[in-house]
Design a protein around this motif. Structure first.
Motif, PDB file in Angstrom:
ATOM      1  N   GLU A  40     -36.665 -47.940  21.646  1.00  0.00           N
ATOM      2  CA  GLU A  40     -37.826 -48.073  21.427  1.00  0.00           C
ATOM      3  C   GLU A  40     -38.771 -47.492  22.841  1.00  0.00           C
ATOM      4  OE1 GLU A  40     -39.829 -52.428  22.190  1.00  0.00           O
ATOM      5  OE2 GLU A  40     -38.433 -52.590  20.573  1.00  0.00           O
ATOM      6  N   PHE A  41     -37.372 -47.842  23.973  1.00  0.00           N
ATOM      7  CA  PHE A  41     -37.893 -47.407  25.207  1.00  0.00           C
ATOM      8  C   PHE A  41     -38.776 -46.280  25.505  1.00  0.00           C
ATOM      9  CE2 PHE A  41     -37.966 -44.866  29.110  1.00  0.00           C
ATOM     10  CZ  PHE A  41     -38.410 -46.051  29.968  1.00  0.00           C
ATOM     11  N   TRP A  42     -37.963 -45.287  24.878  1.00  0.00           N
ATOM     12  CA  TRP A  42     -38.574 -43.757  24.683  1.00  0.00           C
ATOM     13  C   TRP A  42     -39.918 -43.106  23.999  1.00  0.00           C
ATOM     14  CZ3 TRP A  42     -37.061 -41.728  29.579  1.00  0.00           C
ATOM     15  CH2 TRP A  42     -35.571 -41.645  29.662  1.00  0.00           C
ATOM     16  N   ASP A  43     -39.784 -44.056  23.472  1.00  0.00           N
ATOM     17  CA  ASP A  43     -41.018 -43.906  21.814  1.00  0.00           C
ATOM     18  C   ASP A  43     -42.222 -44.681  22.898  1.00  0.00           C
ATOM     19  OD1 ASP A  43     -39.290 -42.842  19.904  1.00  0.00           O
ATOM     20  OD2 ASP A  43     -39.391 -44.902  18.933  1.00  0.00           O
ATOM     21  N   THR A  44     -41.655 -45.500  23.827  1.00  0.00           N
ATOM     22  CA  THR A  44     -43.262 -46.429  24.636  1.00  0.00           C
ATOM     23  C   THR A  44     -44.009 -45.895  26.048  1.00  0.00           C
ATOM     24  OG1 THR A  44     -42.039 -47.621  24.983  1.00  0.00           O
ATOM     25  CG2 THR A  44     -43.307 -47.773  23.167  1.00  0.00           C
ATOM     26  N   ALA A  45     -42.530 -45.128  26.312  1.00  0.00           N
ATOM     27  CA  ALA A  45     -42.342 -44.292  28.364  1.00  0.00           C
ATOM     28  C   ALA A  45     -43.588 -43.828  28.044  1.00  0.00           C
ATOM     29  CB  ALA A  45     -40.894 -43.876  28.051  1.00  0.00           C
ATOM     30  N   PRO A  46     -44.403 -42.573  27.344  1.00  0.00           N
ATOM     31  CA  PRO A  46     -45.911 -42.067  27.947  1.00  0.00           C
ATOM     32  C   PRO A  46     -46.561 -42.520  27.653  1.00  0.00           C
ATOM     33  CG  PRO A  46     -44.027 -40.907  26.480  1.00  0.00           C
ATOM     34  CD  PRO A  46     -43.636 -42.067  26.442  1.00  0.00           C
ATOM     35  N   HIS A  47     -46.445 -44.059  27.548  1.00  0.00           N
ATOM     36  CA  HIS A  47     -47.809 -44.818  26.831  1.00  0.00           C
ATOM     37  C   HIS A  47     -48.066 -45.886  28.601  1.00  0.00           C
ATOM     38  CE1 HIS A  47     -49.274 -43.921  23.463  1.00  0.00           C
ATOM     39  NE2 HIS A  47     -47.346 -43.976  22.867  1.00  0.00           N
ATOM     40  N   TYR A  48     -47.096 -45.012  29.576  1.00  0.00           N
ATOM     41  CA  TYR A  48     -46.897 -45.976  30.561  1.00  0.00           C
ATOM     42  C   TYR A  48     -47.417 -45.566  31.738  1.00  0.00           C
ATOM     43  CZ  TYR A  48     -43.396 -48.925  28.804  1.00  0.00           C
ATOM     44  OH  TYR A  48     -42.500 -49.689  27.827  1.00  0.00           O
ATOM     45  N   GLY A  49     -47.833 -44.379  31.832  1.00  0.00           N
ATOM     46  CA  GLY A  49     -48.131 -43.419  32.665  1.00  0.00           C
ATOM     47  C   GLY A  49     -47.266 -42.152  32.914  1.00  0.00           C
ATOM     48  N   GLY A  50     -47.950 -41.123  33.243  1.00  0.00           N
ATOM     49  CA  GLY A  50     -47.712 -39.941  34.046  1.00  0.00           C
ATOM     50  C   GLY A  50     -47.808 -38.947  32.622  1.00  0.00           C
ATOM     51  N   ARG A  51     -46.954 -37.692  32.821  1.00  0.00           N
ATOM     52  CA  ARG A  51     -46.388 -36.551  31.893  1.00  0.00           C
ATOM     53  C   ARG A  51     -45.557 -37.450  31.064  1.00  0.00           C
ATOM     54  NH1 ARG A  51     -46.892 -33.050  36.739  1.00  0.00           N
ATOM     55  NH2 ARG A  51     -45.901 -32.021  35.239  1.00  0.00           N
ATOM     56  N   LYS A  52     -46.014 -36.486  29.584  1.00  0.00           N
ATOM     57  CA  LYS A  52     -44.798 -36.666  28.747  1.00  0.00           C
ATOM     58  C   LYS A  52     -44.130 -35.780  29.132  1.00  0.00           C
ATOM     59  CE  LYS A  52     -44.522 -36.295  23.378  1.00  0.00           C
ATOM     60  NZ  LYS A  52     -42.606 -36.148  24.336  1.00  0.00           N
ATOM     61  N   GLU A  53     -43.894 -34.114  29.527  1.00  0.00           N
ATOM     62  CA  GLU A  53     -42.686 -33.537  30.110  1.00  0.00           C
ATOM     63  C   GLU A  53     -41.974 -34.012  30.669  1.00  0.00           C
ATOM     64  OE1 GLU A  53     -46.650 -31.789  32.071  1.00  0.00           O
ATOM     65  OE2 GLU A  53     -46.687 -33.154  30.041  1.00  0.00           O
ATOM     66  N   ILE A  54     -42.451 -34.891  32.023  1.00  0.00           N
ATOM     67  CA  ILE A  54     -41.180 -35.860  32.716  1.00  0.00           C
ATOM     68  C   ILE A  54     -40.935 -36.515  32.378  1.00  0.00           C
ATOM     69  CG2 ILE A  54     -41.192 -37.181  35.538  1.00  0.00           C
ATOM     70  CD1 ILE A  54     -42.432 -34.286  35.436  1.00  0.00           C
ATOM     71  N   TRP A  55     -41.240 -37.642  31.280  1.00  0.00           N
ATOM     72  CA  TRP A  55     -40.813 -38.222  30.475  1.00  0.00           C
ATOM     73  C   TRP A  55     -39.496 -37.931  29.440  1.00  0.00           C
ATOM     74  CZ3 TRP A  55     -40.474 -43.433  31.485  1.00  0.00           C
ATOM     75  CH2 TRP A  55     -41.689 -43.594  32.133  1.00  0.00           C
ATOM     76  N   ASP A  56     -39.866 -36.455  28.542  1.00  0.00           N
ATOM     77  CA  ASP A  56     -38.684 -36.261  28.285  1.00  0.00           C
ATOM     78  C   ASP A  56     -37.898 -35.752  29.534  1.00  0.00           C
ATOM     79  OD1 ASP A  56     -40.705 -36.141  25.989  1.00  0.00           O
ATOM     80  OD2 ASP A  56     -41.295 -34.156  25.927  1.00  0.00           O
ATOM     81  N   ALA A  57     -38.477 -34.574  30.313  1.00  0.00           N
ATOM     82  CA  ALA A  57     -37.199 -34.930  31.447  1.00  0.00           C
ATOM     83  C   ALA A  57     -36.262 -35.739  31.361  1.00  0.00           C
ATOM     84  CB  ALA A  57     -37.502 -33.819  32.678  1.00  0.00           C
ATOM     85  N   LEU A  58     -37.119 -36.471  32.308  1.00  0.00           N
ATOM     86  CA  LEU A  58     -35.730 -37.669  32.782  1.00  0.00           C
ATOM     87  C   LEU A  58     -35.323 -38.996  31.222  1.00  0.00           C
ATOM     88  CD1 LEU A  58     -38.856 -40.214  34.358  1.00  0.00           C
ATOM     89  CD2 LEU A  58     -36.568 -38.736  35.845  1.00  0.00           C
ATOM     90  N   ARG A  59     -36.032 -38.674  30.009  1.00  0.00           N
ATOM     91  CA  ARG A  59     -35.141 -38.650  29.207  1.00  0.00           C
ATOM     92  C   ARG A  59     -34.059 -37.368  29.155  1.00  0.00           C
ATOM     93  NH1 ARG A  59     -36.543 -40.143  22.950  1.00  0.00           N
ATOM     94  NH2 ARG A  59     -34.405 -40.796  22.206  1.00  0.00           N
ATOM     95  N   ALA A  60     -33.893 -35.972  29.243  1.00  0.00           N
ATOM     96  CA  ALA A  60     -32.729 -35.193  29.156  1.00  0.00           C
ATOM     97  C   ALA A  60     -31.906 -35.803  30.153  1.00  0.00           C
ATOM     98  CB  ALA A  60     -32.677 -33.952  29.090  1.00  0.00           C
ATOM     99  N   ALA A  61     -32.267 -35.990  31.427  1.00  0.00           N
ATOM    100  CA  ALA A  61     -31.877 -36.678  32.842  1.00  0.00           C
ATOM    101  C   ALA A  61     -30.775 -37.901  32.040  1.00  0.00           C
ATOM    102  CB  ALA A  61     -32.506 -36.646  33.564  1.00  0.00           C
TER     103      ALA A  61
END
Length: 113
Positions: A40-61
């Motif tokens: 649920e967090f990762w699905d909604t994270a890009p809506h908190y602001g910032g860039r999707k590619e950074i959210w994707d990198a943070l999830r991978a990390a």
């Protein structure tokens, strides 16, 4: 100089990431419930602001071991503010906050068989 978006000063080292400190969920939680919260967090994270590619990198990390996680954040240009990855910034200064439950398991996790 010292702002988040400025380039790194020569000789200054990047913050090394580490595992988050042990934590307790407010009540015992199952692996299934924890995974649901994470999804649920990762699905909604890009809506908190910032860039999707950074959210994707943070999830991978967050889902990788520490050495690989360090390589991921370094290659994505993520500026680690707190070594446990709970607070990070991108090169443009956007803030990314990760809850502990996406970074590690709680002490009171109920293992399902």
């Amino acid at each position: 100089m010292g702002c988040v978006g400025s380039s790194q000063i020569k000789g200054e080292e990047k913050k090394k990431i580490r595992k988050p400190k042990p934590w307790n969920h407010s009540q015992p939680i199952t692996n299934t419930q924890l995974n649901r919260m994470r999804d649920e967090f990762w699905d909604t994270a890009p809506h908190y602001g910032g860039r999707k590619e950074i959210w994707d990198a943070l999830r991978a990390a967050a889902e990788a071991d520490i050495a690989f996680a360090q390589a991921i954040v370094d290659s994505a240009g993520v500026i680690v503010s707190s070594a446990d990855l709970t607070t990070c910034y991108d090169e443009r200064g956007a803030k990314y906050e990760l809850p502990r439950y996406v970074l590690s398991e709680p002490i009171n996790l109920i293992r399902e068989s």
